[in-house]
Design a protein around this motif. Structure first.
Motif, PDB file in Angstrom:
ATOM      1  N   ALA A 171     -40.849  60.508 -26.070  1.00  0.00           N
ATOM      2  CA  ALA A 171     -39.619  59.803 -26.441  1.00  0.00           C
ATOM      3  C   ALA A 171     -39.549  59.506 -27.941  1.00  0.00           C
ATOM      4  CB  ALA A 171     -39.476  58.516 -25.636  1.00  0.00           C
ATOM      5  N   PRO A 172     -40.580  58.907 -28.560  1.00  0.00           N
ATOM      6  CA  PRO A 172     -40.468  58.648 -30.001  1.00  0.00           C
ATOM      7  C   PRO A 172     -40.375  59.927 -30.836  1.00  0.00           C
ATOM      8  CG  PRO A 172     -42.687  58.129 -29.215  1.00  0.00           C
ATOM      9  CD  PRO A 172     -41.834  58.325 -28.006  1.00  0.00           C
ATOM     10  N   ILE A 173     -41.064  60.999 -30.405  1.00  0.00           N
ATOM     11  CA  ILE A 173     -40.920  62.256 -31.143  1.00  0.00           C
ATOM     12  C   ILE A 173     -39.491  62.767 -31.034  1.00  0.00           C
ATOM     13  CG2 ILE A 173     -41.634  64.671 -31.242  1.00  0.00           C
ATOM     14  CD1 ILE A 173     -44.390  63.837 -30.367  1.00  0.00           C
ATOM     15  N   ALA A 174     -38.931  62.701 -29.832  1.00  0.00           N
ATOM     16  CA  ALA A 174     -37.535  63.129 -29.652  1.00  0.00           C
ATOM     17  C   ALA A 174     -36.603  62.295 -30.518  1.00  0.00           C
ATOM     18  CB  ALA A 174     -37.146  63.014 -28.184  1.00  0.00           C
ATOM     19  N   GLY A 175     -36.880  60.983 -30.572  1.00  0.00           N
ATOM     20  CA  GLY A 175     -36.041  60.129 -31.418  1.00  0.00           C
ATOM     21  C   GLY A 175     -36.148  60.497 -32.880  1.00  0.00           C
ATOM     22  N   SER A 176     -37.363  60.815 -33.334  1.00  0.00           N
ATOM     23  CA  SER A 176     -37.555  61.195 -34.734  1.00  0.00           C
ATOM     24  C   SER A 176     -36.810  62.493 -35.050  1.00  0.00           C
ATOM     25  CB  SER A 176     -39.045  61.352 -35.036  1.00  0.00           C
ATOM     26  OG  SER A 176     -39.733  60.139 -34.805  1.00  0.00           O
ATOM     27  N   ILE A 177     -36.872  63.428 -34.130  1.00  0.00           N
ATOM     28  CA  ILE A 177     -36.181  64.703 -34.353  1.00  0.00           C
ATOM     29  C   ILE A 177     -34.672  64.519 -34.314  1.00  0.00           C
ATOM     30  CG2 ILE A 177     -35.738  66.953 -33.276  1.00  0.00           C
ATOM     31  CD1 ILE A 177     -38.686  67.050 -32.538  1.00  0.00           C
ATOM     32  N   LEU A 206     -41.973  55.343 -34.815  1.00  0.00           N
ATOM     33  CA  LEU A 206     -43.318  55.401 -34.235  1.00  0.00           C
ATOM     34  C   LEU A 206     -43.932  54.004 -34.115  1.00  0.00           C
ATOM     35  CD1 LEU A 206     -44.827  58.513 -36.070  1.00  0.00           C
ATOM     36  CD2 LEU A 206     -44.060  58.368 -33.698  1.00  0.00           C
ATOM     37  N   LEU A 207     -43.768  53.201 -35.142  1.00  0.00           N
ATOM     38  CA  LEU A 207     -44.375  51.864 -35.143  1.00  0.00           C
ATOM     39  C   LEU A 207     -43.703  50.956 -34.116  1.00  0.00           C
ATOM     40  CD1 LEU A 207     -46.542  50.230 -36.634  1.00  0.00           C
ATOM     41  CD2 LEU A 207     -44.769  49.472 -38.216  1.00  0.00           C
ATOM     42  N   VAL A 208     -42.369  50.931 -34.109  1.00  0.00           N
ATOM     43  CA  VAL A 208     -41.653  50.046 -33.185  1.00  0.00           C
ATOM     44  C   VAL A 208     -41.852  50.498 -31.747  1.00  0.00           C
ATOM     45  CG1 VAL A 208     -39.360  49.271 -32.489  1.00  0.00           C
ATOM     46  CG2 VAL A 208     -39.952  49.383 -34.916  1.00  0.00           C
ATOM     47  N   ASP A 209     -41.913  51.812 -31.536  1.00  0.00           N
ATOM     48  CA  ASP A 209     -42.142  52.296 -30.167  1.00  0.00           C
ATOM     49  C   ASP A 209     -43.508  51.857 -29.656  1.00  0.00           C
ATOM     50  OD1 ASP A 209     -41.558  54.315 -27.891  1.00  0.00           O
ATOM     51  OD2 ASP A 209     -43.515  54.951 -28.664  1.00  0.00           O
ATOM     52  N   THR A 239     -30.041  54.013 -28.444  1.00  0.00           N
ATOM     53  CA  THR A 239     -30.189  54.691 -27.153  1.00  0.00           C
ATOM     54  C   THR A 239     -31.649  54.859 -26.790  1.00  0.00           C
ATOM     55  OG1 THR A 239     -28.135  55.896 -27.579  1.00  0.00           O
ATOM     56  CG2 THR A 239     -29.580  56.763 -25.867  1.00  0.00           C
ATOM     57  N   LEU A 240     -32.473  55.195 -27.773  1.00  0.00           N
ATOM     58  CA  LEU A 240     -33.892  55.416 -27.528  1.00  0.00           C
ATOM     59  C   LEU A 240     -34.573  54.149 -27.020  1.00  0.00           C
ATOM     60  CD1 LEU A 240     -36.479  57.181 -27.832  1.00  0.00           C
ATOM     61  CD2 LEU A 240     -36.613  56.344 -30.195  1.00  0.00           C
ATOM     62  N   PHE A 241     -34.284  53.003 -27.660  1.00  0.00           N
ATOM     63  CA  PHE A 241     -34.960  51.752 -27.307  1.00  0.00           C
ATOM     64  C   PHE A 241     -34.166  50.912 -26.312  1.00  0.00           C
ATOM     65  CE2 PHE A 241     -36.743  52.394 -31.715  1.00  0.00           C
ATOM     66  CZ  PHE A 241     -38.006  52.768 -31.274  1.00  0.00           C
TER      67      PHE A 241
END
Length: 1018
Positions: free
Chosen positions: A442-448, A926-929, A872-874
């Motif tokens: 999920a965090p990688i998808a959010g970063s992309i 990455l940090l917040v996730d 949406t991610l969080f």
């Protein structure tokens, strides 16, 4: 068993538990990529269509007014009938017309171009004789415009007609048969003519005029179908013909009778082949030539087609007559080859830096190679996607690939670090890979996604900006999507198969994490420091950093130039002689790859293209100084300028001292607008400080040329029984005009042209003394026509039917006084209905609408869409706000770097800021996730924050280092001319490197102050 799939593992375990299947999949990807690389088109610039067409027409010898009324307006009328047209504008110059038509978004431009071409083809019968068939072309912005694909120069000792024959009958047909060649455009070929040179003495003796001879010749060469008749019981066509029409029989045509004598054309004229005028002169390396521009077929590989053409030209050279040369003057693939070579070097450096960065943090070479392999497979997938999407390898897409090298490994690094954590915790290889994928997907998808959506507003823009960034954004997004697939499949599979040695970190990892944890325990210090730095950065960015407005995208190398204009009426041969002086200076200089000269009317220019050594050394300044020395020795020029290398080009003009200004008037009546401009000029001249008014200004003062206007005295013509058209016909032929007729001479189709005593450009006095009627002495042209010289515009501009005219003047006084005077004139000028004073920014609004005027808005749009993705991610509205703190923190680095290095914040920097918005938040995500996940597992807020710092400091540092190091080769590429992309990379590096430590300090501080252990679900 841990090695078998289970429902609990889900899709991740189902995929990762099949390493052999993944191996087959990636082998297939490699094979498919190899096929795509072999077939994908390679070109210099992207072939994206804009909803805009240009129509170009030529009418040699015609004035701008005549071109506008007889050609431009007719073409505009035809184009207006095409469905979807939104705006049409035109520029009519001496012998040329350029019409630009803009269509609604979504218009099928292939169909529109076809319809425009068909409608213009139907106009040919209405256009004046001598107008060359207009050409319809797709609009290409100046920044992406190139001079062609391959341009060859045909020159030699043979005459112009023989060179034309070689070009048209031998060279062009051979080149057009080559696979991948769309066509060959021949330029510089004079049109063949049958020149009838009348003897003035004979004309006067017989009471003839050139027009009378032309009329008799037309009758004597009659060839016309007259209808149907019955013959032997069936219908048959009747054809009336007089004479064979061949050039050798032309002299036998009867013109008139003089007493008992029959006067034939050969008795009063000599007949010969000739060539028509070329009002536009162009030379390559000092040699007049015939140009052959080879056009490449769409979706063809430029490098392969160029090699085929080169092989065919080598054969043609062996077949050409002695003394004839066929030289390659311009090769668009030179730049492509240079870009590819530069890419190889830049890529090697970038990959080396990325690998070195990985080895710095990974104790195992195998682990670094696993992460590094992401680049290879991601790039392979990207090229495959580009091939199937019809996107070529060009200067934009190869730069996007190079720019993305550092980003490609980010996901792999995060996955590898997660695998390492689970492996150190004692998990089996399969379980560690499955759990890692489930944790970080999920965090990688959010970063992309944040990086991809940040580019969305650019892709959604229109015009030039979309041409820049549609292929660039597609390539970046595809590389990120490909890296996501590789990171979640291949990387965890390989990483989990190695032993435990690679899982260990470096000694400084824990130390850095410990320092960061310690700083987070003093949240108010972190927050206060962040606020102070952000505030100072904005102050620096607004007040200390210079902001520029010009795009710097250039595909050509370094050039030097010389522009020269002469006073109105200066013979072209005098101007041409001065231009040749500049050519001679360039010919004697080392470091000049080639030079091109062009002369038209009273204006000429020379462009010298420098080789790499001269462009990168002080030799370029010496070459420019030689041109300046030539320019300083030119007397009588209206203006002369030299530049290209020095920041302050040489200029000398005859405008005098004062502030030059223009007032732009618009209206639908050309003559009425001209009279209005005269009135405005007279009003301006009443002021004692105004000098040099000009109603024909084009962006300045003194931009007009002169023409001789013949106005019929209708009363005199009526009294003498002379029709106006007959008098006009007489004047046209007396001045060496084409009759409009043609004649066959063997295989050639020749225009008919009349001259008198060999004078292609007769004296005005001779024209005035010539007979005004076809036969009979008495009336002269000067008796029935008023002949007067008047200044005319160099270009007649129209926009949506409105004529545009600028009234220029010079104000002698300080700028403040001049500005107040100009403002007062505009505010108090009363105009008749139907006329208006144009907004000074109106002519630039079209350029701004292409996207460059809204870059600040695009930055804001990027921030909004990034917030939407993180929300949406969080599934939260507060945590995304914490993530968004990374954006202002990145501004600290951008402002500081631009100020420290003295760089200008240009539109390219805005695009870099848009790109930075997407990647700057990745570390914060990455940090917040991690904080959110640890809190969900039962940790307190403070424990989760400190745990997240220790868990994510290492991957954050590695991803920052690899991303920045991967962009370094691009950021330092400004010396090679890639200003646009070096600025983008410089902006991203500056923001990312500085924001990373600030994010690791400020974001935990804000989380400590805002998170509470109650309501952990947020």
């Amino acid at each position: 068993m841990s090695g078998t799939p289970s429902d609990k593992g889900g899709l991740a375990q189902a995929v990762l538990s099949r390493p052999r299947g993944l191996t087959v999949l990636y082998v297939a990807i490699a094979v498919l990529g190899a096929v795509s690389v072999a077939r994908i088109p390679v070109e210099g610039t992207p072939k994206l269509s804009m909803p805009t067409l240009t129509v170009e027409a030529q009418w040699p010898g015609a004035s701008p007014e005549a071109v506008c009324e007889r050609v431009t307006r007719l073409v505009e009328g035809a184009v207006r009938a095409v469905e979807g047209l939104e705006e049409i504008s035109s520029t009519s110059g001496f012998g040329t017309a350029r019409i630009t038509a803009s269509f609604a978004k979504g218009t099928d431009m292939d169909m529109a171009a076809m319809e425009v071409g068909e409608r213009i083809a139907g106009l040919m019968g209405e256009l004046p004789p001598g107008v060359r068939p207009p050409r319809v072309r797709p609009f290409v912005p100046t920044e992406l415009r190139t001079r062609g694909f391959l341009i060859y120069s045909l020159a030699g000792d043979a005459g112009a007609l023989e060179l034309t024959r070689l070009a048209q009958e031998i060279i062009a047909p051979r080149l057009q048969r080559i696979d991948g060649v769309a066509g060959v455009t021949i330029s510089g070929t004079p049109q063949q003519e049958a020149v009838i040179d009348l003897r003035r003495v004979e004309l006067r003796r017989l009471g003839l005029s050139a027009a009378g001879v032309a009329a008799a010749l037309a009758t004597g060469r009659l060839d016309r179908g007259v209808g149907l008749a019955r013959h032997e019981g069936r219908d048959t066509h009747l054809r009336l013909t007089a004479g064979s029409g061949d050039l050798k029989d032309l002299g036998e045509v009867v013109i008139c009778r003089s007493g008992p004598t029959t006067v034939r054309l050969a008795d009063i004229a000599s007949i010969r082949r000739g060539v028509g005028d070329e009002p536009y002169v162009i030379r390559y390396n000092g040699t007049s030539h015939i140009g052959l521009a080879v056009e490449r077929a769409p979706q063809g590989n430029a490098l392969r087609i160029a090699r085929r053409v080169e092989a065919a030209v080598a054969e043609l050279r062996r077949e050409l007559p002695a003394g004839t040369t066929l030289s390659l003057e311009y090769d668009d693939t030179r730049k492509v080859r240079s870009d590819l070579a530069d890419l190889r070097t830049r890529s090697a450096v970038s990959l080396g830096l990325i690998l070195a960065s990985l080895l710095l943090f990974y104790p195992s070479f195998h682990a670094a190679v696993v992460v590094f392999s992401t680049i290879l497979f991601s790039a392979t997938l990207t090229v495959t996607a580009m091939y199937w999407a019809g996107i070529s390898v060009n200067v934009l897409t190869i730069t996007a690939l190079a720019l993305g090298f550092g980003l490609l490994v980010d996901g792999a690094i995060v996955v590898t670090e997660a695998v390492a954590i689970h492996r150190r915790g004692g998990a089996s290889p399969l379980r560690s890979s499955v759990q890692s994928v489930r944790t970080v997907a999920a965090p990688i998808a959010g970063s992309i996604l944040t990086t991809a959506v940040a580019l969305g507003p650019l892709v959604a823009s229109q015009g030039t900006l979309k041409l820049y960034y549609a292929p660039f954004a597609f390539t970046v997004c595809m590389t990120l999507a490909a890296s996501y697939l590789v990171s979640l499949t291949l990387v965890p599979t390989l990483a989990s198969r190695f032993g435990l040695a690679w899982c260990r970190g470096r000694p400084f990892d824990a130390a850095l994490a410990g320092v960061t944890v310690g700083l987070s325990r003093h949240p108010w210090v972190g927050v206060a420091s962040g606020l102070l730095l952000v505030g100072g950065a904005w102050w620096v960015l607004i007040t200390k950093v210079h902001h520029g407005r010009e795009w710097s995208f250039r595909r050509e190398g370094k050039t030097v130039y010389a522009y020269l204009t002469m006073p109105p009426g200066t013979p072209q041969r005098i101007l041409d002689g001065q231009i040749r002086r500049f050519e001679s200076a360039l010919a004697s200089e080392e470091g000049v790859a080639y030079y091109v000269a062009s002369v038209s009317g009273e204006a000429g220019q020379v462009m010298g293209y420098l080789d790499d050594d001269a462009a990168e050394s002080g030799r370029a300044f010496e070459i420019e100084s030689r041109l300046v020395a030539v320019a300083a020795g030119i007397a009588g020029a209206k203006s002369v300028s030299v530049g290209g290398v020095s920041p302050f080009p040489y200029y000398s003009g005859s405008h005098g001292i004062g502030l030059q200004s223009t007032i732009e008037l618009r209206g639908f009546d050309y003559q009425g607008l001209k009279q209005l401009a005269r009135g405005v000029a007279a009003l301006l001249e009443n002021h004692p400080r105004v000098r040099g008014t000009d109603i024909n200004a084009t962006g300045g003062v003194g931009s007009s040329r002169h023409q001789m206007v013949l106005t019929p005295w209708r009363d005199r013509m009526a009294a003498e029984g002379l029709p106006v058209h007959q008098g006009l016909w007489a004047a046209m032929h007396e001045m060496g005009a084409r009759s409009g007729g043609r004649i066959r001479a063997g295989e050639d189709d020749l225009y008919l042209r009349f001259t008198v005593d060999g004078a292609r450009y007769p004296a005005v006095a001779d024209v005035a003394a010539a007979p005004a009627a076809g036969y009979g002495a008495g009336l002269a042209i000067g008796d029935v026509f008023h002949m007067e010289s008047e200044a005319v515009q160099i270009e007649v501009e129209r926009n949506n039917g409105e004529y545009i005219r600028q009234v220029g003047y010079t104000f002698l006084g300080p700028p403040g006084m001049a500005s107040e005077f100009h403002k007062g004139v505009i505010e108090n000028l009363a105009l008749p209905p139907g006329y208006r004073i144009a907004d000074p920014m109106e002519r630039w609004r079209r350029f701004q609408d292409t996207g460059t005027g809204a870059l600040g808005l695009f930055v804001a749009a990027a921030v909004v869409v990034v917030f939407m993705v993180t929300a949406t991610l969080f599934d939260s509205l507060t945590l995304p706000l914490v993530v968004m703190l990374a954006i202002p923190l990145a501004v600290v680095g951008v402002a500081g770097a631009y100020w420290a290095f003295g760089r200008t914040f240009t539109p390219e920097a805005y695009v870099g800021a848009i790109f930075l918005v997407g990647i700057a938040v990745n570390n914060a995500i990455l940090l917040v996730d991690a904080v959110r996940r640890l809190r969900g597992e039962g940790s307190s807020s403070h424990e989760a924050i400190e745990g997240a710092i220790r868990e994510r400091t290492r991957p954050v540092l590695i991803t920052t280092l690899t991303t920045a190091s991967g962009m370094v080769p691009l950021a330092v590429a400004a010396q090679s001319g890639a200003t646009l992309w070096s600025t983008l990379a410089f902006t991203a590096i500056a923001g990312l490197v500085v924001s990373t430590p600030l994010v690791m300090t400020v974001v935990p501080a804000v989380l400590r102050l805002t998170l509470r252990d109650e309501g952990r679900a947020g």
